[in-house]
Design a protein around this motif. Structure first.
Motif, PDB file in Angstrom:
ATOM      1  N   LYS A   1       0.847  -1.187   0.000  1.00  0.00           N
ATOM      2  CA  LYS A   1       0.000   0.000   0.000  1.00  0.00           C
ATOM      3  C   LYS A   1       0.887   1.244   0.000  1.00  0.00           C
ATOM      4  N   VAL A   2       0.610   2.177  -0.896  1.00  0.00           N
ATOM      5  CA  VAL A   2       1.381   3.415  -0.982  1.00  0.00           C
ATOM      6  C   VAL A   2       0.836   4.394   0.048  1.00  0.00           C
ATOM      7  N   ILE A   3       1.732   4.859   0.933  1.00  0.00           N
ATOM      8  CA  ILE A   3       1.306   5.829   1.944  1.00  0.00           C
ATOM      9  C   ILE A   3       2.231   7.047   1.930  1.00  0.00           C
ATOM     10  N   PRO A   4       1.656   8.233   2.145  1.00  0.00           N
ATOM     11  CA  PRO A   4       2.483   9.432   2.240  1.00  0.00           C
ATOM     12  C   PRO A   4       3.218   9.477   3.577  1.00  0.00           C
ATOM     13  N   ILE A   5       4.433  10.023   3.551  1.00  0.00           N
ATOM     14  CA  ILE A   5       5.231  10.220   4.759  1.00  0.00           C
ATOM     15  C   ILE A   5       5.400  11.720   4.974  1.00  0.00           C
ATOM     16  N   VAL A   6       4.936  12.180   6.140  1.00  0.00           N
ATOM     17  CA  VAL A   6       4.945  13.602   6.475  1.00  0.00           C
ATOM     18  C   VAL A   6       5.995  13.853   7.556  1.00  0.00           C
ATOM     19  N   ASN A   7       6.812  14.866   7.346  1.00  0.00           N
ATOM     20  CA  ASN A   7       7.789  15.261   8.347  1.00  0.00           C
ATOM     21  C   ASN A   7       7.085  16.218   9.317  1.00  0.00           C
ATOM     22  N   LEU A   8       6.828  15.743  10.537  1.00  0.00           N
ATOM     23  CA  LEU A   8       6.072  16.534  11.501  1.00  0.00           C
ATOM     24  C   LEU A   8       6.800  17.821  11.888  1.00  0.00           C
ATOM     25  N   LYS A   9       8.137  17.770  11.914  1.00  0.00           N
ATOM     26  CA  LYS A   9       8.888  18.990  12.222  1.00  0.00           C
ATOM     27  C   LYS A   9       8.653  20.054  11.155  1.00  0.00           C
ATOM     28  N   LYS A  10       8.707  19.654   9.905  1.00  0.00           N
ATOM     29  CA  LYS A  10       8.456  20.612   8.827  1.00  0.00           C
ATOM     30  C   LYS A  10       7.017  21.108   8.878  1.00  0.00           C
ATOM     31  N   ARG A  11       6.097  20.221   9.211  1.00  0.00           N
ATOM     32  CA  ARG A  11       4.688  20.624   9.304  1.00  0.00           C
ATOM     33  C   ARG A  11       4.506  21.696  10.365  1.00  0.00           C
TER      34      ARG A  11
ATOM     35  N   GLN B   1       4.362  26.644  21.954  1.00  0.00           N
ATOM     36  CA  GLN B   1       5.669  26.484  21.316  1.00  0.00           C
ATOM     37  C   GLN B   1       5.591  26.601  19.798  1.00  0.00           C
ATOM     38  N   ASN B   2       5.026  27.663  19.303  1.00  0.00           N
ATOM     39  CA  ASN B   2       4.917  27.949  17.875  1.00  0.00           C
ATOM     40  C   ASN B   2       4.034  26.968  17.116  1.00  0.00           C
ATOM     41  N   ILE B   3       3.309  26.134  17.804  1.00  0.00           N
ATOM     42  CA  ILE B   3       2.408  25.200  17.152  1.00  0.00           C
ATOM     43  C   ILE B   3       0.992  25.674  17.413  1.00  0.00           C
ATOM     44  N   SER B   4       0.286  25.916  16.354  1.00  0.00           N
ATOM     45  CA  SER B   4      -1.082  26.397  16.499  1.00  0.00           C
ATOM     46  C   SER B   4      -1.912  25.389  17.278  1.00  0.00           C
ATOM     47  N   ALA B   5      -2.721  25.871  18.177  1.00  0.00           N
ATOM     48  CA  ALA B   5      -3.568  25.003  18.996  1.00  0.00           C
ATOM     49  C   ALA B   5      -4.574  24.235  18.153  1.00  0.00           C
ATOM     50  N   GLU B   6      -4.761  24.650  16.906  1.00  0.00           N
ATOM     51  CA  GLU B   6      -5.700  23.920  16.050  1.00  0.00           C
ATOM     52  C   GLU B   6      -5.261  22.477  15.832  1.00  0.00           C
ATOM     53  N   PHE B   7      -3.967  22.175  15.961  1.00  0.00           N
ATOM     54  CA  PHE B   7      -3.459  20.822  15.790  1.00  0.00           C
ATOM     55  C   PHE B   7      -3.611  19.989  17.057  1.00  0.00           C
ATOM     56  N   LEU B   8      -3.932  20.634  18.167  1.00  0.00           N
ATOM     57  CA  LEU B   8      -3.922  19.959  19.459  1.00  0.00           C
ATOM     58  C   LEU B   8      -5.323  19.608  19.950  1.00  0.00           C
ATOM     59  N   ALA B   9      -5.433  18.420  20.531  1.00  0.00           N
ATOM     60  CA  ALA B   9      -6.686  18.011  21.162  1.00  0.00           C
ATOM     61  C   ALA B   9      -6.672  18.408  22.633  1.00  0.00           C
ATOM     62  N   GLY B  10      -5.486  18.562  23.192  1.00  0.00           N
ATOM     63  CA  GLY B  10      -5.367  18.932  24.593  1.00  0.00           C
ATOM     64  C   GLY B  10      -3.931  18.833  25.045  1.00  0.00           C
TER      65      GLY B  10
ATOM     66  N   LYS C   1      -6.687  17.035  12.284  1.00  0.00           N
ATOM     67  CA  LYS C   1      -6.530  18.476  12.043  1.00  0.00           C
ATOM     68  C   LYS C   1      -5.099  18.871  11.673  1.00  0.00           C
ATOM     69  N   LEU C   2      -4.232  17.882  11.459  1.00  0.00           N
ATOM     70  CA  LEU C   2      -2.859  18.202  11.073  1.00  0.00           C
ATOM     71  C   LEU C   2      -2.792  18.848   9.690  1.00  0.00           C
ATOM     72  N   PHE C   3      -3.786  18.571   8.861  1.00  0.00           N
ATOM     73  CA  PHE C   3      -3.782  19.064   7.491  1.00  0.00           C
ATOM     74  C   PHE C   3      -5.150  19.632   7.157  1.00  0.00           C
ATOM     75  N   ASN C   4      -5.166  20.662   6.320  1.00  0.00           N
ATOM     76  CA  ASN C   4      -6.453  21.177   5.869  1.00  0.00           C
ATOM     77  C   ASN C   4      -6.994  20.254   4.774  1.00  0.00           C
ATOM     78  N   ASP C   5      -8.221  20.473   4.370  1.00  0.00           N
ATOM     79  CA  ASP C   5      -8.869  19.579   3.396  1.00  0.00           C
ATOM     80  C   ASP C   5      -8.105  19.507   2.081  1.00  0.00           C
ATOM     81  N   ARG C   6      -7.591  20.640   1.617  1.00  0.00           N
ATOM     82  CA  ARG C   6      -6.831  20.658   0.365  1.00  0.00           C
ATOM     83  C   ARG C   6      -5.558  19.824   0.478  1.00  0.00           C
ATOM     84  N   GLU C   7      -4.847  19.964   1.599  1.00  0.00           N
ATOM     85  CA  GLU C   7      -3.619  19.201   1.807  1.00  0.00           C
ATOM     86  C   GLU C   7      -3.903  17.703   1.896  1.00  0.00           C
ATOM     87  N   LYS C   8      -4.968  17.334   2.597  1.00  0.00           N
ATOM     88  CA  LYS C   8      -5.339  15.911   2.693  1.00  0.00           C
ATOM     89  C   LYS C   8      -5.625  15.340   1.311  1.00  0.00           C
TER      90      LYS C   8
END
Length: 181
Positions: A78-88, A137-146, A162-169
């Motif tokens: 199965k082909v899966i995308p790999i996301v660098n969380l630091k870059k995100r 720490q420079n990470i928008s709270a939109e990515f956080l559940a708590g 919520k790590l990615f917007n609809d267009r990015e997904k």
């Protein structure tokens, strides 16, 4: 049961969640680290969202893809995308010897997120989870559940949906689905 509790937590927020459910109810979390210079930050996701943890392999970089998308890999065909969380998170991206990918579900799609180290799986009482401030720490709270409090540690609980917007997904899934490895 855990996924149900987590979904209620995401939908209604930390405070409402603690009021509705017994504060001693526990969630099992996978804890991982992102390291920056001389510091490190701990994050967690519910174990129910984690499919597996794999050693980093060199992904195939795709043209015209977002900077945080390292590429795609073949995982058991199965082909899966790999996301660098630091870059995100707009952090300096540098791999460590312990770097690996946590394979998670993001809105029903499989995605690998590169992290510096997976440190543990732990039980976290719901009563120790609080709503995040607007910016952590420079990470928008939109990515956080708590934010989870465990002894003298703070764990940033990610909302993988919520790590990615609809267009990015959509872009990531189209890139992954257009390639056969």
């Amino acid at each position: 049961m855990y996924i149900f509790l987590y979904m209620i937590f995401i939908l209604y927020g930390a405070e409402n969640f603690k009021e509705e459910y017994h504060v001693n109810q526990e969630m099992q979390m996978v804890v991982f680290k992102l390291k920056q210079a001389d510091s490190e930050c701990e994050y967690a996701v519910p174990i129910t969202q984690v499919q597996e943890i794999i050693k980093n392999s060199k992904p195939i970089r795709l043209p015209q893809s977002p900077d945080f998308l390292e590429g795609v890999i073949s995982l058991r065909g199965k082909v899966i995308p790999i996301v660098n969380l630091k870059k995100r998170f707009n952090l300096e991206a540098e791999e460590t010897d312990d770097s690996c990918s946590v394979v998670v579900e993001v809105d029903g799609n499989t995605v690998g997120i590169m992290v510096d180290e997976v440190s543990e799986v732990l039980q976290m009482p719901v009563g120790q989870i609080e709503k995040p401030p607007a910016v952590v720490q420079n990470i928008s709270a939109e990515f956080l559940a708590g934010i989870g409090k465990v002894s003298d540690r703070l764990l940033l609980l990610l909302d993988t949906n919520k790590l990615f917007n609809d267009r990015e997904k959509e872009e990531m899934m189209n890139l992954a689905n257009s390639k056969s490895l």
